[in-house]
Design a protein around this motif. Structure first.
Motif, mmCIF file in Angstrom:
data_model
loop_
_atom_site.group_PDB
_atom_site.id
_atom_site.type_symbol
_atom_site.label_atom_id
_atom_site.label_comp_id
_atom_site.label_asym_id
_atom_site.label_seq_id
_atom_site.Cartn_x
_atom_site.Cartn_y
_atom_site.Cartn_z
ATOM 1 N N VAL A 195 0.894 -1.510 -0.002
ATOM 2 C CA VAL A 195 -0.044 0.142 0.156
ATOM 3 C C VAL A 195 0.796 1.188 0.478
ATOM 4 N N SER A 196 0.639 1.824 -0.696
ATOM 5 C CA SER A 196 1.418 3.471 -1.039
ATOM 6 C C SER A 196 1.192 4.150 0.326
ATOM 7 N N GLU A 197 1.814 4.763 0.990
ATOM 8 C CA GLU A 197 1.779 5.457 2.414
ATOM 9 C C GLU A 197 1.057 6.551 2.372
ATOM 10 N N HIS A 198 0.049 7.475 0.509
ATOM 11 C CA HIS A 198 -0.513 7.821 1.578
ATOM 12 C C HIS A 198 -2.645 7.717 1.419
ATOM 13 N N GLU A 199 -1.792 6.119 1.148
ATOM 14 C CA GLU A 199 -2.822 5.397 0.952
ATOM 15 C C GLU A 199 -3.239 4.302 2.208
ATOM 16 N N VAL A 200 -2.435 5.217 3.120
ATOM 17 C CA VAL A 200 -2.400 3.683 4.216
ATOM 18 C C VAL A 200 -3.313 3.922 4.947
ATOM 19 N N PRO A 201 -3.808 5.174 5.711
ATOM 20 C CA PRO A 201 -4.267 5.575 6.553
ATOM 21 C C PRO A 201 -5.992 4.419 6.227
ATOM 22 N N GLY A 202 -6.284 4.429 4.904
ATOM 23 C CA GLY A 202 -7.320 4.363 4.225
ATOM 24 C C GLY A 202 -7.389 2.704 4.604
ATOM 25 N N ARG A 206 9.057 3.223 -0.716
ATOM 26 C CA ARG A 206 7.367 4.586 0.463
ATOM 27 C C ARG A 206 6.401 3.567 0.574
ATOM 28 N N MET A 207 6.397 2.253 0.835
ATOM 29 C CA MET A 207 4.547 1.368 0.656
ATOM 30 C C MET A 207 4.886 0.816 2.175
ATOM 31 N N VAL A 208 3.838 0.458 2.988
ATOM 32 C CA VAL A 208 3.770 -0.614 3.613
ATOM 33 C C VAL A 208 3.102 -2.118 2.991
ATOM 34 N N LEU A 209 3.790 -2.622 3.781
ATOM 35 C CA LEU A 209 2.762 -4.360 3.443
ATOM 36 C C LEU A 209 1.008 -4.146 4.819
ATOM 37 N N ALA A 210 0.704 -5.119 3.665
ATOM 38 C CA ALA A 210 -0.744 -5.617 4.724
ATOM 39 C C ALA A 210 -1.135 -6.767 4.843
ATOM 40 N N ILE A 211 -1.389 -7.475 5.000
ATOM 41 C CA ILE A 211 -1.709 -9.316 5.004
ATOM 42 C C ILE A 211 -3.130 -9.274 5.368
#
Length: 344
Positions: free
Chosen positions: A238-245, A279-284
């Motif tokens: 997930v890109s950093e600007h979409e992480v809050p969602g 600049r990405m966040v990993l999600a599962i």
């Protein structure tokens, strides 16, 4: 005569032409009316509608990969020869099932040597204890005050008896240490013998087999790769600007690439930090059991999240307020005195 014939012919052609003109106009108006009553469908309208439902334009899309919920490499705990392997790639195994066996003959020989050394150390301990008892008895005789007062025991003889007693005590302690060392060595060999049987740690499937019987394996060298038999996970970035969602509990829709398979699940975990390089966040995300038997680890998938999706949170057991709480809330809303019942 010719002039009269010409007039007759003209008189016959005029009604015929008028009739043809009337029929032509009636036919054209009928066709227009039919076209208005039965409109033709717009080309590819159904295809556009289906595509819109399948891939909503407002949905957030992420690229992910299918990963096993739990995976493990089975490897020997000591250097040795692989004696046998009981499974192949794709086999289903149960927890505790024996999958491979290491050759234990070298360990059994070392175990026999260690057991013999333990017996020898115990004999040494017994001899040391006997020597200690003799030294202690000699020291008691040399320490008799009557013999010292009569001058029968010299100070040198007394010091020698004390030294022999301390030496015998040290030999007993050394024999005890050697016994503990031999016992620890035997326990190590026994543990290696017990680990010669490689067992499945959980119910799963054999994903890879790296060696065949007869080869020499080192301690920790992978032999089998197992995947747990549960619904897999989807790992996506997930890109950093979409992480809050993106929050845990949020429902997702997963489409396997190059396949019509559609799966549903929800977000389970979101990494607490952003990767500095991408600049990405990993999600599962977890998947529901239906249809996951067709999904293989490593497949690329598209994760879709609805723009208005919210986390699915189970209400607590005491979600419904008690009657006293409802009464207190009603009094607060109506601003009634504590002793009033609300009756006029």
């Amino acid at each position: 005569m010719p002039k009269r014939l010409f007039i007759v012919c003209v008189a016959l052609l005029i009604p015929l032409m008028v009739g043809l003109l009337v029929l032509t106009r009636l036919g054209a108006s009928g066709l227009r009316a039919s076209a208005q009553q039965v409109p033709l469908p717009a080309p590819h309208e159904e295809a556009r509608e289906s595509l819109g439902k399948a891939h909503p334009a407002a949905a957030r899309r992420f690229t992910g990969v299918v990963v096993a919920r739990e995976a493990v490499h089975l490897s020997p705990r000591f250097d040795g020869r692989l004696e046998s392997v009981a499974v192949q790639v794709g086999d289903t195994v149960r927890a505790g099932e024996i999958l491979a066996r290491m050759d234990t003959q070298p360990l059994e020989r070392e175990m026999a040597i260690a057991q013999a050394a333990l017996k020898s150390a115990r004999v040494e301990l017994e001899v040391a204890r006997i020597a200690l008892e003799e030294a202690q008895a000699r020291l008691r005789r040399r320490s008799d005050p009557r013999q010292i007062s009569l001058g029968a025991i010299s100070e040198e003889e007394l010091a020698t008896a004390q030294f022999e007693e301390r030496l015998a005590t040290t030999k007993v302690v050394g024999a005890q240490v050697r016994i503990q060392e031999r016992e620890a060595q035997i326990a190590k060999f026994q543990q290696q013998l017990d680990s010669a049987l490689l067992r499945a740690p959980f119910d799963g499937t054999v994903a890879a087999r790296y060696s065949d019987p007869g080869v020499q394996l080192a301690q920790g060298q992978p032999l089998l790769h197992l995947l747990r038999s549960r619904a897999p996970w989807i790992r996506f970035a997930v890109s950093e600007h979409e992480v809050p969602g993106i929050v845990p509990g949020m429902p997702v829709e997963v489409r396997i690439q190059n396949s019509s398979l559609l799966l549903r699940g929800r977000v389970e975990k979101v990494a607490p930090e952003i990767d500095a390089a991408s600049r990405m966040v990993l999600a599962i995300a977890s998947l529901k059991e239906e249809g996951t038997d067709l999904v293989r680890s490593g497949l690329v998938a598209e994760v879709l999240v609805a723009p208005n999706a919210r986390a699915e949170v189970e209400p607590p057991k005491n979600f419904l307020p008690s009657s006293d709480e409802r009464t207190a809330d009603a009094r607060k809303d109506l601003a009634l005195p504590q002793g009033s019942t609300g009756a006029p």
